[in-house]
Design a protein around this motif. Structure first.
Motif, mmCIF file in Angstrom:
data_model
loop_
_atom_site.group_PDB
_atom_site.id
_atom_site.type_symbol
_atom_site.label_atom_id
_atom_site.label_comp_id
_atom_site.label_asym_id
_atom_site.label_seq_id
_atom_site.Cartn_x
_atom_site.Cartn_y
_atom_site.Cartn_z
ATOM 1 N N SER A 53 0.728 -1.328 -0.104
ATOM 2 C CA SER A 53 -0.133 -0.149 0.106
ATOM 3 C C SER A 53 0.911 1.108 0.019
ATOM 4 C CB SER A 53 -0.867 -0.023 1.337
ATOM 5 O OG SER A 53 -1.611 1.185 1.478
ATOM 6 N N VAL A 54 0.599 2.280 -0.760
ATOM 7 C CA VAL A 54 1.054 3.644 -0.623
ATOM 8 C C VAL A 54 0.094 4.588 -0.366
ATOM 9 C CG1 VAL A 54 2.895 3.009 -2.404
ATOM 10 C CG2 VAL A 54 0.756 3.818 -3.238
ATOM 11 N N SER A 55 -1.028 4.408 -0.206
ATOM 12 C CA SER A 55 -2.147 5.291 0.165
ATOM 13 C C SER A 55 -3.381 4.647 0.988
ATOM 14 C CB SER A 55 -2.705 6.164 -0.826
ATOM 15 O OG SER A 55 -3.500 5.162 -1.579
ATOM 16 N N GLY A 56 -4.577 5.378 1.242
ATOM 17 C CA GLY A 56 -5.615 4.641 1.622
ATOM 18 C C GLY A 56 -6.207 3.848 0.965
ATOM 19 N N GLY A 57 -5.800 3.663 -0.443
ATOM 20 C CA GLY A 57 -6.687 2.873 -1.540
ATOM 21 C C GLY A 57 -6.799 3.600 -2.698
ATOM 22 N N CYS A 58 -6.978 4.955 -2.651
ATOM 23 C CA CYS A 58 -7.396 5.786 -3.702
ATOM 24 C C CYS A 58 -6.251 5.777 -4.905
ATOM 25 C CB CYS A 58 -7.756 7.126 -3.282
ATOM 26 S SG CYS A 58 -6.501 7.870 -2.005
ATOM 27 N N ILE A 59 -5.204 5.755 -4.458
ATOM 28 C CA ILE A 59 -3.883 6.193 -5.486
ATOM 29 C C ILE A 59 -3.702 4.664 -5.999
ATOM 30 C CG2 ILE A 59 -1.519 6.434 -5.951
ATOM 31 C CD1 ILE A 59 -1.744 8.570 -3.878
ATOM 32 N N GLU A 60 -3.956 3.601 -5.336
ATOM 33 C CA GLU A 60 -3.864 2.234 -5.497
ATOM 34 C C GLU A 60 -4.990 1.814 -6.708
ATOM 35 O OE1 GLU A 60 -2.171 1.830 -1.595
ATOM 36 O OE2 GLU A 60 -3.687 3.111 -2.691
ATOM 37 N N ASP A 61 -6.135 2.428 -6.544
ATOM 38 C CA ASP A 61 -7.266 2.252 -7.620
ATOM 39 C C ASP A 61 -6.881 2.730 -8.826
ATOM 40 O OD1 ASP A 61 -8.508 0.782 -5.903
ATOM 41 O OD2 ASP A 61 -9.943 2.807 -5.143
ATOM 42 N N ASP A 62 -6.176 4.095 -8.855
ATOM 43 C CA ASP A 62 -5.883 4.584 -10.119
ATOM 44 C C ASP A 62 -4.606 3.964 -10.699
ATOM 45 O OD1 ASP A 62 -5.833 7.291 -11.859
ATOM 46 O OD2 ASP A 62 -3.792 7.065 -11.178
ATOM 47 N N LEU A 63 -3.797 3.514 -10.003
ATOM 48 C CA LEU A 63 -2.646 2.708 -10.463
ATOM 49 C C LEU A 63 -3.248 1.489 -11.214
ATOM 50 C CD1 LEU A 63 0.125 2.914 -7.779
ATOM 51 C CD2 LEU A 63 0.211 3.973 -10.099
ATOM 52 N N ILE A 64 -4.173 0.632 -10.731
ATOM 53 C CA ILE A 64 -4.635 -0.517 -11.145
ATOM 54 C C ILE A 64 -5.423 -0.214 -12.223
ATOM 55 C CG2 ILE A 64 -6.384 -2.389 -10.356
ATOM 56 C CD1 ILE A 64 -5.649 -2.381 -7.510
ATOM 57 N N ASP A 65 -6.037 0.928 -12.311
ATOM 58 C CA ASP A 65 -6.923 1.299 -13.565
ATOM 59 C C ASP A 65 -6.193 1.274 -14.742
ATOM 60 O OD1 ASP A 65 -9.478 2.278 -14.650
ATOM 61 O OD2 ASP A 65 -8.481 4.086 -14.992
ATOM 62 N N ARG A 66 -4.996 1.904 -14.505
ATOM 63 C CA ARG A 66 -3.964 2.334 -15.642
ATOM 64 C C ARG A 66 -3.426 1.138 -16.135
ATOM 65 N NH1 ARG A 66 -0.893 8.050 -14.505
ATOM 66 N NH2 ARG A 66 -2.489 9.207 -13.990
ATOM 67 N N VAL A 67 -3.040 0.248 -15.311
ATOM 68 C CA VAL A 67 -2.452 -0.986 -15.644
ATOM 69 C C VAL A 67 -3.355 -1.762 -16.592
ATOM 70 C CG1 VAL A 67 -1.778 -3.442 -15.082
ATOM 71 C CG2 VAL A 67 -0.828 -1.506 -14.103
ATOM 72 N N ARG A 68 -4.618 -1.892 -15.921
ATOM 73 C CA ARG A 68 -5.947 -2.709 -16.896
ATOM 74 C C ARG A 68 -6.224 -2.011 -18.181
ATOM 75 N NH1 ARG A 68 -9.775 -4.060 -11.652
ATOM 76 N NH2 ARG A 68 -8.503 -5.898 -10.822
ATOM 77 N N ARG A 69 -5.882 -0.894 -18.258
ATOM 78 C CA ARG A 69 -6.191 0.042 -19.685
ATOM 79 C C ARG A 69 -5.215 -0.092 -20.697
ATOM 80 N NH1 ARG A 69 -6.496 4.960 -19.208
ATOM 81 N NH2 ARG A 69 -6.241 5.232 -16.776
ATOM 82 N N GLU A 70 -4.165 0.045 -20.018
ATOM 83 C CA GLU A 70 -2.739 0.166 -20.822
ATOM 84 C C GLU A 70 -1.597 -0.920 -20.767
ATOM 85 O OE1 GLU A 70 -1.115 4.041 -19.687
ATOM 86 O OE2 GLU A 70 -3.321 5.065 -19.644
ATOM 87 N N GLY A 71 -1.809 -1.638 -19.586
ATOM 88 C CA GLY A 71 -0.684 -2.681 -19.497
ATOM 89 C C GLY A 71 0.414 -2.057 -18.817
ATOM 90 N N ILE A 72 1.487 -2.976 -18.502
ATOM 91 C CA ILE A 72 2.515 -2.227 -18.226
ATOM 92 C C ILE A 72 3.627 -2.107 -19.065
ATOM 93 C CG2 ILE A 72 4.635 -2.720 -16.406
ATOM 94 C CD1 ILE A 72 2.708 -3.908 -14.396
ATOM 95 N N THR A 73 3.862 -0.952 -19.784
ATOM 96 C CA THR A 73 4.838 -0.638 -20.727
ATOM 97 C C THR A 73 6.200 0.004 -20.441
ATOM 98 O OG1 THR A 73 3.232 1.397 -21.241
ATOM 99 C CG2 THR A 73 2.916 -0.706 -22.289
ATOM 100 N N ARG A 74 6.042 0.424 -19.102
ATOM 101 C CA ARG A 74 7.176 1.291 -18.655
ATOM 102 C C ARG A 74 8.567 0.447 -18.786
ATOM 103 N NH1 ARG A 74 4.728 2.877 -14.832
ATOM 104 N NH2 ARG A 74 3.988 4.960 -15.248
ATOM 105 N N GLN A 75 9.782 1.154 -19.411
ATOM 106 C CA GLN A 75 10.814 0.503 -19.498
ATOM 107 C C GLN A 75 11.835 0.799 -18.443
ATOM 108 O OE1 GLN A 75 11.201 -2.142 -21.840
ATOM 109 N NE2 GLN A 75 9.180 -1.844 -22.173
ATOM 110 N N LEU A 76 11.722 2.076 -18.030
ATOM 111 C CA LEU A 76 12.618 2.634 -17.209
ATOM 112 C C LEU A 76 11.979 3.192 -15.872
ATOM 113 C CD1 LEU A 76 15.017 4.537 -19.578
ATOM 114 C CD2 LEU A 76 15.638 2.293 -18.409
ATOM 115 N N PRO A 77 12.660 3.496 -14.893
ATOM 116 C CA PRO A 77 11.938 3.939 -13.595
ATOM 117 C C PRO A 77 11.306 5.316 -13.766
ATOM 118 C CG PRO A 77 13.943 2.931 -12.876
ATOM 119 C CD PRO A 77 14.007 3.034 -14.334
ATOM 120 N N GLU A 78 10.265 5.711 -13.194
ATOM 121 C CA GLU A 78 9.664 7.003 -13.554
ATOM 122 C C GLU A 78 9.397 7.560 -12.191
ATOM 123 O OE1 GLU A 78 6.078 9.229 -15.813
ATOM 124 O OE2 GLU A 78 6.686 6.851 -16.224
ATOM 125 N N ILE A 79 9.379 8.945 -11.897
ATOM 126 C CA ILE A 79 8.856 9.424 -10.583
ATOM 127 C C ILE A 79 7.596 10.287 -11.063
ATOM 128 C CG2 ILE A 79 9.304 11.216 -8.800
ATOM 129 C CD1 ILE A 79 11.433 8.812 -8.971
#
Length: 344
Positions: A53-79
């Motif tokens: 966990s990195v938050s109370g669940g709200c940011i996790e929901d956003d991260l999960i939604d992006r992965v489901r829509r776009e997959g994991i395509t990042r090749q390098l670390p990002e801030i």
């Protein structure tokens, strides 16, 4: 029972071994109020599964939604940052307009998560250096007390048991304390020279030592990130170990027992070469008053007090067993019972 961070790393390693793409998310900075501290970890798999966990669940929901829509395509670390604007703070549920900065790192065999876990199994304190430009990872031995650091080119995180706990006695209560403390990221050592108690020990993740407790206290060279809890009720085992622990830099030293037994213990310890200031550091009867009756509840009480001391909570804001008898609104009979159950 693993700590949350260790569970994240183990799950990440399993996903990598199974051929999944996944990312490790680390809290690297916060402003204002934040639900999770710097260094908190989360891992997300390409199928939307998440651990940590990195938050109370709200940011996790956003991260999960992006992965489901776009997959994991990042090749390098990002801030990335969440909650910079008032709208985002409201959208992601960050309290008081808080802002959180995260490092998103795509994982692979080259991320050295499996090697990191091997070192953690050996109870090493490990520094993981992530090159933010290339994604390359280096593992070094860490120095206790170091904190997460980030530059334009590198993220340095610390992994492993950041705190040490020595429990004297291998009885039933010790098992509960050891299990909870392990989940709280303590490296737990249990010491008991009594064979009949060691024979029934069944926590392989906790180090069990056959030695005289006072000798082990000296050998461990206790520092400000160490705690000692005496749970045997046996002065022959507890007293000398407590004496050595109270002379050390340990941030917490406590012993089980009723108020009457605690008073007798203090009288005995004064016969040794302890100063009044050193003896004042002894917590006993051990734990915060929570009306505890069962060993599991007493363990929570003990670790609650230890956590309060570690986090610098003023003693005036803590209600221990002795203070509970005089506290307004406290049931004196319950408080007295809560103290008496610490008797052998």
């Amino acid at each position: 029972m693993d700590s949350i961070d260790l569970e994240v790393l183990k799950t990440s390693a399993a996903w990598i071994a199974a051929g999944h793409r996944c990312e490790l998310v680390t809290v690297i900075r916060t402003w204002g109020s934040s639900p999770r501290p710097v260094g908190a970890l989360l891992a997300i798999c390409d199928d939307g599964r998440v651990v940590g966990s990195v938050s109370g669940g709200c940011i996790e929901d956003d991260l999960i939604d992006r992965v489901r829509r776009e997959g994991i395509t990042r090749q390098l670390p990002e801030i990335v940052s969440y909650g910079i604007t008032a709208d985002e703070a409201h959208r992601f549920g960050l309290p008081c307009g808080g802002t959180i900065e995260l490092a998103l790192e795509p994982l692979s065999a080259g991320s050295r998560i499996a090697e990191l876990l091997e070192r953690l199994e050996q109870h090493q304190l490990v520094e993981r250096r992530l090159d933010l430009r290339t994604g390359a990872v280096r593992l070094d031995r860490a120095v206790a007390g170091n904190v997460l650091t980030r530059t334009d080119d590198e993220l340095v995180t610390q992994h492993g048991p950041r705190w040490r706990l020595l429990i004297i006695g291998a009885g039933q209560l010790s098992r509960f304390v050891a299990q909870i403390a392990t989940a709280m990221d303590y490296h737990v050592t249990v010491c008991d020279p009594r064979e009949e108690y060691r024979a029934g020990w069944a926590l392989p993740e906790v180090r069990l030592v056959h030695a005289m407790p006072d000798d082990l206290v000296i050998e461990m060279k206790l520092d400000r990130r160490s705690a000692v809890i005496a749970l045997t009720h046996d002065p022959k085992l507890d007293d000398l170990a407590l004496m050595e622990a109270l002379k050390s830099d340990a941030f917490y030293v406590g012993a089980i027992g009723s108020r009457a037994n605690n008073a007798k213990r203090r009288e005995r310890l004064l016969e040794f070469d302890l100063t009044a200031a050193q003896l004042e550091r002894l917590h006993g009867p051990i734990g915060l008053y929570i009306g505890s009756k069962m060993p599991s509840e007493i363990a929570i009480s003990i670790l609650a007090e230890m956590t309060a001391v570690k986090n610098g909570v003023p003693p005036a804001l803590q209600v221990n067993h002795a203070a509970a008898l005089e506290a307004p609104g406290t049931n004196a009979c319950l408080a007295e019972f809560d103290s008496k159950i610490q008797l052998a």
